[in-house]
Design a protein around this motif. Structure first.
Motif, PDB file in Angstrom:
ATOM      1  N   VAL A 206     -52.882  67.897 -27.741  1.00 18.54           N
ATOM      2  CA  VAL A 206     -52.365  67.807 -26.376  1.00 18.54           C
ATOM      3  C   VAL A 206     -52.555  69.119 -25.618  1.00 18.54           C
ATOM      4  O   VAL A 206     -51.914  69.349 -24.589  1.00 18.54           O
ATOM      5  CB  VAL A 206     -50.896  67.338 -26.360  1.00 18.54           C
ATOM      6  CG1 VAL A 206     -50.816  65.863 -26.758  1.00 18.54           C
ATOM      7  CG2 VAL A 206     -50.029  68.171 -27.298  1.00 18.54           C
TER       8      VAL A 206
ATOM      9  N   HIS B 241     -47.251  64.140 -29.513  1.00 20.63           N
ATOM     10  CA  HIS B 241     -48.223  64.481 -30.569  1.00 20.63           C
ATOM     11  C   HIS B 241     -47.418  64.935 -31.786  1.00 20.63           C
ATOM     12  O   HIS B 241     -46.390  65.599 -31.631  1.00 20.63           O
ATOM     13  CB  HIS B 241     -49.126  65.611 -30.040  1.00 20.63           C
ATOM     14  CG  HIS B 241     -50.243  65.975 -30.948  1.00 20.63           C
ATOM     15  ND1 HIS B 241     -50.059  66.721 -32.087  1.00 20.63           N
ATOM     16  CD2 HIS B 241     -51.573  65.719 -30.888  1.00 20.63           C
ATOM     17  CE1 HIS B 241     -51.227  66.903 -32.679  1.00 20.63           C
ATOM     18  NE2 HIS B 241     -52.162  66.299 -31.982  1.00 20.63           N
TER      19      HIS B 241
ATOM     20  N   ASP C 230     -65.983  63.346 -31.358  1.00 21.41           N
ATOM     21  CA  ASP C 230     -65.880  63.830 -32.737  1.00 21.41           C
ATOM     22  C   ASP C 230     -66.387  65.272 -32.810  1.00 21.41           C
ATOM     23  O   ASP C 230     -67.532  65.549 -32.428  1.00 21.41           O
ATOM     24  CB  ASP C 230     -66.723  62.911 -33.634  1.00 21.41           C
ATOM     25  CG  ASP C 230     -66.505  63.176 -35.115  1.00 21.41           C
ATOM     26  OD1 ASP C 230     -66.161  64.321 -35.487  1.00 21.41           O
ATOM     27  OD2 ASP C 230     -66.697  62.230 -35.902  1.00 21.41           O
ATOM     28  N   ALA C 231     -65.552  66.167 -33.310  1.00 18.58           N
ATOM     29  CA  ALA C 231     -65.911  67.589 -33.379  1.00 18.58           C
ATOM     30  C   ALA C 231     -67.090  67.833 -34.318  1.00 18.58           C
ATOM     31  O   ALA C 231     -67.656  68.933 -34.323  1.00 18.58           O
ATOM     32  CB  ALA C 231     -64.701  68.411 -33.820  1.00 18.58           C
TER      33      ALA C 231
ATOM     34  N   LYS D 257     -48.885  72.666 -30.642  1.00 18.75           N
ATOM     35  CA  LYS D 257     -48.656  74.109 -30.796  1.00 18.75           C
ATOM     36  C   LYS D 257     -48.066  74.663 -29.495  1.00 18.75           C
ATOM     37  O   LYS D 257     -48.484  74.270 -28.404  1.00 18.75           O
ATOM     38  CB  LYS D 257     -49.975  74.831 -31.075  1.00 18.75           C
ATOM     39  CG  LYS D 257     -50.452  74.705 -32.495  1.00 18.75           C
ATOM     40  CD  LYS D 257     -49.711  75.661 -33.393  1.00 18.75           C
ATOM     41  CE  LYS D 257     -49.946  75.416 -34.868  1.00 18.75           C
ATOM     42  NZ  LYS D 257     -49.707  74.080 -35.358  1.00 18.75           N
TER      43      LYS D 257
ATOM     44  N   ASP E 295     -62.785  58.752 -38.674  1.00 24.78           N
ATOM     45  CA  ASP E 295     -63.417  60.038 -38.318  1.00 24.78           C
ATOM     46  C   ASP E 295     -62.400  61.175 -38.240  1.00 24.78           C
ATOM     47  O   ASP E 295     -62.770  62.341 -38.089  1.00 24.78           O
ATOM     48  CB  ASP E 295     -64.119  59.918 -36.955  1.00 24.78           C
ATOM     49  CG  ASP E 295     -65.263  58.936 -36.996  1.00 24.78           C
ATOM     50  OD1 ASP E 295     -65.929  58.854 -38.051  1.00 24.78           O
ATOM     51  OD2 ASP E 295     -65.486  58.233 -35.990  1.00 24.78           O
TER      52      ASP E 295
ATOM     53  N   ASP F  59     -61.257  66.429 -28.793  1.00 26.10           N
ATOM     54  CA  ASP F  59     -60.365  65.705 -29.707  1.00 26.10           C
ATOM     55  C   ASP F  59     -60.803  64.246 -29.731  1.00 26.10           C
ATOM     56  O   ASP F  59     -61.313  63.721 -28.741  1.00 26.10           O
ATOM     57  CB  ASP F  59     -58.896  65.799 -29.260  1.00 26.10           C
ATOM     58  CG  ASP F  59     -57.920  65.489 -30.407  1.00 26.10           C
ATOM     59  OD1 ASP F  59     -57.303  66.434 -30.941  1.00 26.10           O
ATOM     60  OD2 ASP F  59     -57.793  64.294 -30.768  1.00 26.10           O
TER      61      ASP F  59
HETATM   62  C1  LIG Z   1     -53.031  69.766 -35.674  1.00 22.41           C
HETATM   63  S1  LIG Z   1     -53.620  68.751 -34.390  1.00 22.41           S
HETATM   64  C2  LIG Z   1     -53.964  69.868 -33.071  1.00 22.41           C
HETATM   65  C3  LIG Z   1     -52.768  70.098 -32.191  1.00 22.41           C
HETATM   66  C4  LIG Z   1     -53.053  71.004 -31.004  1.00 22.41           C
HETATM   67  N1  LIG Z   1     -53.142  72.385 -31.431  1.00 22.41           N
HETATM   68  C5  LIG Z   1     -51.996  70.873 -29.925  1.00 22.41           C
HETATM   69  O1  LIG Z   1     -51.444  71.886 -29.463  1.00 22.41           O
HETATM   70  O2  LIG Z   1     -51.715  69.750 -29.523  1.00 22.41           O
HETATM   71  C6  LIG Z   1     -55.220  68.288 -34.984  1.00 22.41           C
HETATM   72  C7  LIG Z   1     -55.997  67.388 -34.031  1.00 22.41           C
HETATM   73  O3  LIG Z   1     -57.291  67.150 -34.572  1.00 22.41           O
HETATM   74  C8  LIG Z   1     -57.755  65.902 -34.051  1.00 22.41           C
HETATM   75  N2  LIG Z   1     -58.921  65.476 -34.857  1.00 22.41           N
HETATM   76  C9  LIG Z   1     -58.934  65.042 -36.137  1.00 22.41           C
HETATM   77  N3  LIG Z   1     -60.199  64.769 -36.524  1.00 22.41           N
HETATM   78  C10 LIG Z   1     -61.016  65.052 -35.469  1.00 22.41           C
HETATM   79  C11 LIG Z   1     -62.417  64.987 -35.263  1.00 22.41           C
HETATM   80  N4  LIG Z   1     -63.263  64.534 -36.200  1.00 22.41           N
HETATM   81  N5  LIG Z   1     -62.901  65.405 -34.050  1.00 22.41           N
HETATM   82  C12 LIG Z   1     -62.062  65.839 -33.074  1.00 22.41           C
HETATM   83  N6  LIG Z   1     -60.720  65.897 -33.214  1.00 22.41           N
HETATM   84  C13 LIG Z   1     -60.195  65.518 -34.402  1.00 22.41           C
HETATM   85  C14 LIG Z   1     -56.515  65.015 -34.128  1.00 22.41           C
HETATM   86  O4  LIG Z   1     -56.599  63.915 -33.229  1.00 22.41           O
HETATM   87  C15 LIG Z   1     -55.386  66.013 -33.779  1.00 22.41           C
HETATM   88  O5  LIG Z   1     -55.003  65.909 -32.424  1.00 22.41           O
END
Ligand SMILES: C[S@@+](CC[C@H](N)C(=O)[O-])C[C@H]1O[C@@H](n2cnc3c(N)ncnc32)[C@H](O)[C@@H]1O
Length: 277
Positions: free
Chosen positions: A78, A48, A123-124, A52, A175, A96
């Protein structure tokens, strides 16, 4: 205050006075191992673009919940938050867009022999449609959304010279909030958080990671400030302040040398809000 005891009035967490004060330091400076058991399968999670560290998230989970607390991460990647919750005896639900990240999270759980937490590929912006989210109130929303379109951009300057210019978008999906323009991103993030607040218990917290973009002549691009302003528009959400995560493992680049100052970004902001509906 008794340093070594849990105050009986404390309903937020199970920290002693001494642990509480330590958890208030405004800068968290870390260098976590990336190999061996202490890396929490970093070799898998690093597939990824910005995983974090579970240990960092565990510190926040310990402050903002009690044992058996329930945590939502609408941008789970992840699974940094989900792993932290498993390590700390809390339950969590992750959402996610990417089934690839869900699969990596499953592989990490298997490697670490941790029970996987519910992980929804979706989708969140549609949290109300997920029974795992609506089933019981959360004590904490702990999340790390995209940093506007930072990761989707081709890198320039010093990174380009070093052959590290490729964009690293989270997904190719329209999205994905990481593929939106700056203002559109702020609106979409506010929409997700407004939806999530419906399932956050009163006095529960929202803890959100973000980092700033380089300024342009048009805008300061302090994303942490713009997210704070956007989320303060939501009724019942009180901004409580922020902490800084200083990630010592990041390279220091000679950006701008020898002509002008260009900031390095070795830190992220941890924005803290409380739900007072
Ligand atoms: C900064 S990363 C998060 C990393 C996470 N904290 C980790 O430890 O792996 C942001 C995440 O938001 C997801 N994302 C982006 N748009 C989204 C949506 N509309 N709904 C759900 N997830 C989404 C991306 O696929 C990505 O994995």
């Amino acid at each position: 205050m008794s340093d070594d005891a849990v105050d009986p009035r404390n309903r937020l967490n199970e920290l002693t006075g001494r642990e509480w004060v330590y958890a208030l330091r405004s800068v968290i400076s870390t260098r976590y191992p990336t190999k061996g058991a202490e890396s929490f399968a970093h070799d898998l999670r690093r597939l990824h673009p910005s995983p974090k560290p579970p240990q960092l998230l565990a510190e926040l989970v310990r402050f903002f919940t009690r044992r058996d607390g329930h945590v939502l991460d609408p941008f789970a990647g992840v699974g940094g938050t989900l792993l932290a919750c498993a390590l700390e005896g809390r339950t969590a639900v992750g959402v996610d867009l990417s089934s690839d990240y869900a699969a990596i999270y499953a592989a990490v759980c298997e490697r670490l022999t941790l029970a996987p937490q519910p992980y929804i590929v979706g989708d969140a912006r549609g949290l109300a449609g997920f029974p795992e989210v609506t089933a019981q109130p959360f004590d904490l929303i702990l999340t790390d959304p995209p940093y506007a379109a930072m990761m989707a951009r081709t890198k320039t300057g010093e990174r380009k010279k070093r052959g590290q210019s490729a964009a690293t978008p989270f997904t190719a999906s329209p999205d994905d909030l990481g593929n939106l323009g700056y203002q559109e991103f702020l609106g979409a993030l506010r929409h997700v958080i407004a939806g999530a607040l419906a399932y956050l218990r009163p006095r529960g917290h929202l803890v959100l990671f973000t980092k700033d973009l380089q300024p342009t002549p048009e805008h300061h691009n302090m994303l942490h400030a713009d997210i704070t302003a956007a989320l303060r528009e939501l009724p019942g959400l009180e901004f409580r302040g922020y902490r800084i995560w200083h990630d010592q493992s990041l390279n220091l680049y000679p950006f701008g040398y020898p002509y002008a100052f260009v900031a390095n970004q070795q830190h992220q902001f941890i924005l803290i809000f409380r739900h007072l509906p």
